[in-house]
Design an enzyme around this catalytic site. Structure first.
Site, PDB file in Angstrom:
ATOM      1  N   ALA A  35      -2.912 -11.988  -3.387  1.00 42.36           N
ATOM      2  CA  ALA A  35      -1.763 -12.817  -3.791  1.00 42.36           C
ATOM      3  C   ALA A  35      -0.690 -12.844  -2.709  1.00 42.36           C
ATOM      4  N   LEU A  36      -0.824 -11.984  -1.699  1.00 42.91           N
ATOM      5  CA  LEU A  36       0.190 -11.850  -0.640  1.00 42.91           C
ATOM      6  C   LEU A  36       1.561 -11.523  -1.228  1.00 42.91           C
ATOM      7  N   THR A  37       1.634 -10.412  -1.918  1.00 40.52           N
ATOM      8  CA  THR A  37       2.920  -9.873  -2.350  1.00 40.52           C
ATOM      9  C   THR A  37       3.609  -9.303  -1.106  1.00 40.52           C
ATOM     10  N   ASP A  60      -3.984 -14.747  -7.342  1.00 38.24           N
ATOM     11  CA  ASP A  60      -3.525 -13.580  -8.103  1.00 38.24           C
ATOM     12  C   ASP A  60      -4.693 -13.108  -8.977  1.00 38.24           C
ATOM     13  N   THR A 101      -0.277  -6.235 -13.045  1.00 39.88           N
ATOM     14  CA  THR A 101      -1.290  -6.341 -11.981  1.00 39.88           C
ATOM     15  C   THR A 101      -2.416  -5.327 -12.179  1.00 39.88           C
ATOM     16  N   THR A 135      -7.379   6.389  -7.672  1.00 42.11           N
ATOM     17  CA  THR A 135      -6.557   7.372  -6.974  1.00 42.11           C
ATOM     18  C   THR A 135      -6.635   8.749  -7.634  1.00 42.11           C
ATOM     19  N   ASP A 136      -6.393   9.791  -6.835  1.00 38.34           N
ATOM     20  CA  ASP A 136      -6.349  11.139  -7.407  1.00 38.34           C
ATOM     21  C   ASP A 136      -5.154  11.318  -8.353  1.00 38.34           C
ATOM     22  N   GLU A 137      -4.167  10.408  -8.245  1.00 38.29           N
ATOM     23  CA  GLU A 137      -2.961  10.580  -9.069  1.00 38.29           C
ATOM     24  C   GLU A 137      -3.248  10.454 -10.565  1.00 38.29           C
ATOM     25  N   TYR A 160       3.020   4.250 -12.164  1.00 43.66           N
ATOM     26  CA  TYR A 160       1.924   3.820 -11.271  1.00 43.66           C
ATOM     27  C   TYR A 160       0.605   4.491 -11.673  1.00 43.66           C
ATOM     28  N   LYS A 164      -2.954   2.978 -13.221  1.00 39.46           N
ATOM     29  CA  LYS A 164      -4.265   3.146 -12.579  1.00 39.46           C
ATOM     30  C   LYS A 164      -5.251   3.840 -13.533  1.00 39.46           C
ATOM     31  N   VAL A 216      13.755  13.437   2.715  1.00 37.65           N
ATOM     32  CA  VAL A 216      12.706  14.307   2.169  1.00 37.65           C
ATOM     33  C   VAL A 216      13.076  14.608   0.722  1.00 37.65           C
ATOM     34  N   ASP A 288      15.200  14.481  -5.706  1.00 37.19           N
ATOM     35  CA  ASP A 288      13.749  14.435  -5.883  1.00 37.19           C
ATOM     36  C   ASP A 288      13.336  13.161  -6.629  1.00 37.19           C
ATOM     37  N   GLY A 291       9.848  13.007 -12.052  1.00 39.24           N
ATOM     38  CA  GLY A 291       8.473  13.341 -12.480  1.00 39.24           C
ATOM     39  C   GLY A 291       7.542  13.649 -11.322  1.00 39.24           C
TER      40      GLY A 291
HETATM   41  P1  NAD Z   1      -1.012  -1.940  -0.716  1.00 38.78           P
HETATM   42  O1  NAD Z   1       0.188  -1.950  -1.576  1.00 38.78           O
HETATM   43  O2  NAD Z   1      -0.862  -1.718   0.748  1.00 38.78           O
HETATM   44  O3  NAD Z   1      -1.820  -3.313  -0.900  1.00 38.78           O
HETATM   45  C1  NAD Z   1      -2.002  -3.918  -2.128  1.00 38.78           C
HETATM   46  C2  NAD Z   1      -2.529  -5.324  -1.882  1.00 38.78           C
HETATM   47  O4  NAD Z   1      -2.774  -5.930  -3.162  1.00 38.78           O
HETATM   48  C3  NAD Z   1      -1.555  -6.226  -1.137  1.00 38.78           C
HETATM   49  O5  NAD Z   1      -2.237  -6.967  -0.145  1.00 38.78           O
HETATM   50  C4  NAD Z   1      -1.028  -7.172  -2.223  1.00 38.78           C
HETATM   51  O6  NAD Z   1      -0.669  -8.454  -1.738  1.00 38.78           O
HETATM   52  C5  NAD Z   1      -2.228  -7.243  -3.156  1.00 38.78           C
HETATM   53  N1  NAD Z   1      -1.849  -7.600  -4.523  1.00 38.78           N
HETATM   54  C6  NAD Z   1      -0.866  -7.031  -5.285  1.00 38.78           C
HETATM   55  N2  NAD Z   1      -0.809  -7.643  -6.483  1.00 38.78           N
HETATM   56  C7  NAD Z   1      -1.795  -8.570  -6.503  1.00 38.78           C
HETATM   57  C8  NAD Z   1      -2.268  -9.507  -7.465  1.00 38.78           C
HETATM   58  N3  NAD Z   1      -1.690  -9.597  -8.674  1.00 38.78           N
HETATM   59  N4  NAD Z   1      -3.301 -10.294  -7.151  1.00 38.78           N
HETATM   60  C9  NAD Z   1      -3.890 -10.228  -5.929  1.00 38.78           C
HETATM   61  N5  NAD Z   1      -3.480  -9.382  -4.966  1.00 38.78           N
HETATM   62  C10 NAD Z   1      -2.445  -8.554  -5.250  1.00 38.78           C
HETATM   63  O7  NAD Z   1      -1.987  -0.858  -1.349  1.00 38.78           O
HETATM   64  P2  NAD Z   1      -2.989   0.167  -0.648  1.00 38.78           P
HETATM   65  O8  NAD Z   1      -2.258   1.382  -0.270  1.00 38.78           O
HETATM   66  O9  NAD Z   1      -3.800  -0.568   0.351  1.00 38.78           O
HETATM   67  O10 NAD Z   1      -3.914   0.540  -1.906  1.00 38.78           O
HETATM   68  C11 NAD Z   1      -5.039  -0.253  -2.232  1.00 38.78           C
HETATM   69  C12 NAD Z   1      -5.716   0.327  -3.459  1.00 38.78           C
HETATM   70  O11 NAD Z   1      -6.113   1.666  -3.201  1.00 38.78           O
HETATM   71  C13 NAD Z   1      -4.808   0.392  -4.686  1.00 38.78           C
HETATM   72  O12 NAD Z   1      -5.571   0.059  -5.819  1.00 38.78           O
HETATM   73  C14 NAD Z   1      -4.354   1.844  -4.741  1.00 38.78           C
HETATM   74  O13 NAD Z   1      -4.092   2.220  -6.078  1.00 38.78           O
HETATM   75  C15 NAD Z   1      -5.573   2.535  -4.192  1.00 38.78           C
HETATM   76  N6  NAD Z   1      -5.334   3.820  -3.516  1.00 38.78           N
HETATM   77  C16 NAD Z   1      -4.382   3.913  -2.539  1.00 38.78           C
HETATM   78  C17 NAD Z   1      -4.217   5.118  -1.838  1.00 38.78           C
HETATM   79  C18 NAD Z   1      -3.201   5.265  -0.721  1.00 38.78           C
HETATM   80  O14 NAD Z   1      -3.000   6.365  -0.228  1.00 38.78           O
HETATM   81  N7  NAD Z   1      -2.552   4.204  -0.275  1.00 38.78           N
HETATM   82  C19 NAD Z   1      -5.020   6.226  -2.178  1.00 38.78           C
HETATM   83  C20 NAD Z   1      -5.962   6.088  -3.211  1.00 38.78           C
HETATM   84  C21 NAD Z   1      -6.113   4.885  -3.850  1.00 38.78           C
HETATM   85  O1  DAU Z   2      -2.621  10.204  -3.834  1.00 33.11           O
HETATM   86  C1  DAU Z   2      -2.939   8.855  -3.645  1.00 33.11           C
HETATM   87  C2  DAU Z   2      -1.685   8.025  -3.733  1.00 33.11           C
HETATM   88  O2  DAU Z   2      -0.957   8.259  -2.525  1.00 33.11           O
HETATM   89  C3  DAU Z   2      -1.950   6.544  -3.916  1.00 33.11           C
HETATM   90  O3  DAU Z   2      -2.584   6.334  -5.139  1.00 33.11           O
HETATM   91  C4  DAU Z   2      -0.656   5.739  -3.851  1.00 33.11           C
HETATM   92  O4  DAU Z   2      -0.942   4.349  -3.912  1.00 33.11           O
HETATM   93  C5  DAU Z   2       0.047   6.050  -2.549  1.00 33.11           C
HETATM   94  O5  DAU Z   2       1.295   5.384  -2.500  1.00 33.11           O
HETATM   95  C6  DAU Z   2       0.249   7.562  -2.390  1.00 33.11           C
HETATM   96  O6  DAU Z   2       1.223   8.031  -3.347  1.00 33.11           O
HETATM   97  P1  DAU Z   2       2.333   9.119  -2.949  1.00 33.11           P
HETATM   98  O7  DAU Z   2       3.446   9.036  -3.900  1.00 33.11           O
HETATM   99  O8  DAU Z   2       1.710  10.449  -2.735  1.00 33.11           O
HETATM  100  O9  DAU Z   2       2.750   8.545  -1.493  1.00 33.11           O
HETATM  101  P2  DAU Z   2       4.173   8.372  -0.791  1.00 33.11           P
HETATM  102  O10 DAU Z   2       3.895   8.018   0.648  1.00 33.11           O
HETATM  103  O11 DAU Z   2       5.091   7.506  -1.559  1.00 33.11           O
HETATM  104  O12 DAU Z   2       4.763   9.842  -0.819  1.00 33.11           O
HETATM  105  C7  DAU Z   2       4.082  10.939  -0.251  1.00 33.11           C
HETATM  106  C8  DAU Z   2       4.913  12.183  -0.543  1.00 33.11           C
HETATM  107  O13 DAU Z   2       6.115  12.136   0.228  1.00 33.11           O
HETATM  108  C9  DAU Z   2       5.338  12.301  -1.991  1.00 33.11           C
HETATM  109  O14 DAU Z   2       5.312  13.668  -2.377  1.00 33.11           O
HETATM  110  C10 DAU Z   2       6.784  11.791  -1.990  1.00 33.11           C
HETATM  111  C11 DAU Z   2       7.277  12.176  -0.603  1.00 33.11           C
HETATM  112  N1  DAU Z   2       8.275  11.254  -0.012  1.00 33.11           N
HETATM  113  C12 DAU Z   2       7.992   9.938   0.043  1.00 33.11           C
HETATM  114  C13 DAU Z   2       8.889   9.039   0.578  1.00 33.11           C
HETATM  115  C14 DAU Z   2       8.571   7.571   0.629  1.00 33.11           C
HETATM  116  C15 DAU Z   2       9.455  11.763   0.541  1.00 33.11           C
HETATM  117  O15 DAU Z   2       9.710  12.991   0.523  1.00 33.11           O
HETATM  118  N2  DAU Z   2      10.340  10.876   1.086  1.00 33.11           N
HETATM  119  C16 DAU Z   2      10.124   9.526   1.120  1.00 33.11           C
HETATM  120  O16 DAU Z   2      10.998   8.773   1.606  1.00 33.11           O
END
Ligand code: NAD
Ligand code: DAU
Length: 352
Positions: A35-37, A60, A101, A135-137, A160, A164, A216, A288, A291
């Site tokens: 969808a290019l959000t 989308d 989404t 995701t592990d979350e 989030y 998921k 942090v 912080d 949650g």
């Molecule tokens: P991202 O936010 O970088 O990318 C998400 C993409 O989805 C974007 O290109 C956005 O335009 C598109 N999108 C959003 N809403 C949409 C919609 N309604 N229809 C079509 N496209 C849409 O996310 P990411 O970090 O690349 O994560 C990709 C997937 O992997 C997610 O499902 C996330 O939950 C999962 N994941 C991410 C991580 C991580 O560390 N980033 C780890 C484990 C799993």
């Molecule tokens: O574990 C997989 C997940 O990892 C994915 O499912 C999610 O899509 C991805 O966003 C990521 O989630 P996190 O919340 O772990 O990632 P984030 O980069 O937001 O944060 C990593 C850690 O760093 C987290 O404990 C929060 C902390 N943080 C993050 C930001 C952005 C900070 O301390 N300062 C910051 O400004």
């Protein structure tokens, strides 16, 4: 030739997956539906945009007609569902779009794939599969010991991770109820090129270069299990090809690091390679995350034993490669951090 309908392929992991697949195989066709959000960026896909096996459709995943049209016009073999709202902080301030989404979008894809692949009552064309990128979350948070296994009960805390977990449950329900062929992978934190600078590593990198505060959360001792993005792509590819129908596979490289270690690593890298005036004095401990999950740690034994997966890029190599990529691609960073990003940053960090 297998046709992959990849959703969210203009985001961080999706674009890395498409590049990985098209570089590795000549006999795969990829239809990227995004969808290019704010998180989607076609710049990420410049290296493959003219590949005859690649096509982009802006749509989308909630849009029934648009997705149906793609199935009508193509013989889709696999759906690989990356599309999601992915940022935990945004889910805390604006949860609704995460349900829209991540949950409703996934169910829409399931409905259309199920109907398109159906050959009768709970039977499907050979070789099709719906792959959910999770995701592990969804498992919640760990104490100081132990790891998430595929059998660990789901216990999400953030909006989030709840969205998921809900979408994972729908994918499983379509398998258990209708026998739709599926797999789910649950991966730990990814890092690498094209990650949007709202996430920890590119945000800290960008702020350090710009001499801004380095936020942090809390005491900085929360632990994340970092995996280089190509190793996640490799795991997804292996699971799609050889994963047992209906199974969940955890993906992670036993690379747990406290957040403060990641922040200090980035500062050190920039100090040594770019600007010796940066330093740990730039760290600002801020309020912080609500949650906030304390620790994630994946047990990847199942995917290792069943499919022979292992991570190829160790953290020391991967982090340098990633930070160098950001330095070499400052135009990309400037493009994605102009405009809307500034408003987001102001709103998210002003009271911290
Ligand atoms: P991202 O936010 O970088 O990318 C998400 C993409 O989805 C974007 O290109 C956005 O335009 C598109 N999108 C959003 N809403 C949409 C919609 N309604 N229809 C079509 N496209 C849409 O996310 P990411 O970090 O690349 O994560 C990709 C997937 O992997 C997610 O499902 C996330 O939950 C999962 N994941 C991410 C991580 C991580 O560390 N980033 C780890 C484990 C799993
Ligand atoms: O574990 C997989 C997940 O990892 C994915 O499912 C999610 O899509 C991805 O966003 C990521 O989630 P996190 O919340 O772990 O990632 P984030 O980069 O937001 O944060 C990593 C850690 O760093 C987290 O404990 C929060 C902390 N943080 C993050 C930001 C952005 C900070 O301390 N300062 C910051 O400004």
């Amino acid at each position: 030739m297998k046709t992959y309908l990849v959703t969210g392929g203009a985001g961080f992991i999706g674009s890395n997956f498409i590049i990985y697949m098209l570089n590795k195989y000549d006999d795969v066709k990829i239809i990227n539906v995004d969808a290019l959000t704010y998180a989607g960026n076609l710049e990420n896909l410049k290296s493959v945009e003219n590949n005859p096996n690649y096509k982009f459709v802006q749509a989308d995943i909630r849009d029934r007609e648009a997705i149906q049209k793609i199935f009508d016009e193509n013989t889709v073999d696999y759906v690989v569902n990356f599309a999601a709202e992915s940022h935990v902080d945004r889910s805390i301030s604006d949860p609704d779009i995460f349900v829209q989404t991540n949950v409703l979008g996934t169910v829409n894809l399931l409905n259309i794939a199920k109907a398109a692949w159906s050959t009768g009552d709970d039977t499907y064309r050979d070789g099709v599969k719906f792959h959910q990128v999770s995701t592990d979350e969804v498992y919640g948070s760990l104490g100081e010991t132990g790891f998430f296994m595929e059998t660990t009960p789901l216990c999400p805390h953030s909006p989030y991770s709840s969205s998921k977990a809900a979408s994972d449950m729908f994918v499983k329900a379509y398998h258990d109820t209708y026998k739709l062929p599926i797999n789910i992978t649950r991966c730990s934190n990814n890092y690498g090129p094209y990650q949007f600078p709202e996430k920890l590593i590119p945000l800290i990198m960008n702020n350090t270069l710009l001499h801004k505060d380095l936020p942090v959360y809390g005491d900085g001792m929360q632990v994340r299990d970092w995996l280089y993005v190509d190793d996640h792509c490799k795991a997804i590819d292996m699971v799609i090809r050889d994963g047992v129908d209906g199974e969940v596979y955890n993906v992670g490289g036993h690379n747990e690091r406290p957040n403060i270690f990641i922040v200090k690593t980035i500062i050190q890298y920039i100090k040594e390679n770019v600007d010796e005036t940066v330093g740990e004095h730039m760290i600002k401990y801020v309020a912080d995350r609500k949650g906030h999950d304390r620790r994630y740690g994946i047990d990847p034994q199942k995917i290792k034993d069943a499919l022979g997966w292992y991570p190829e890029t160790c953290f020391e190599v991967g982090i340098k490669k990633t930070l160098k990529w950001y330095l070499d691609n400052q135009d990309w960073v400037k493009n994605v951090t102009s405009g809307e990003y500034q408003k987001y940053y102001e709103k998210m960090y002003k009271d911290k």
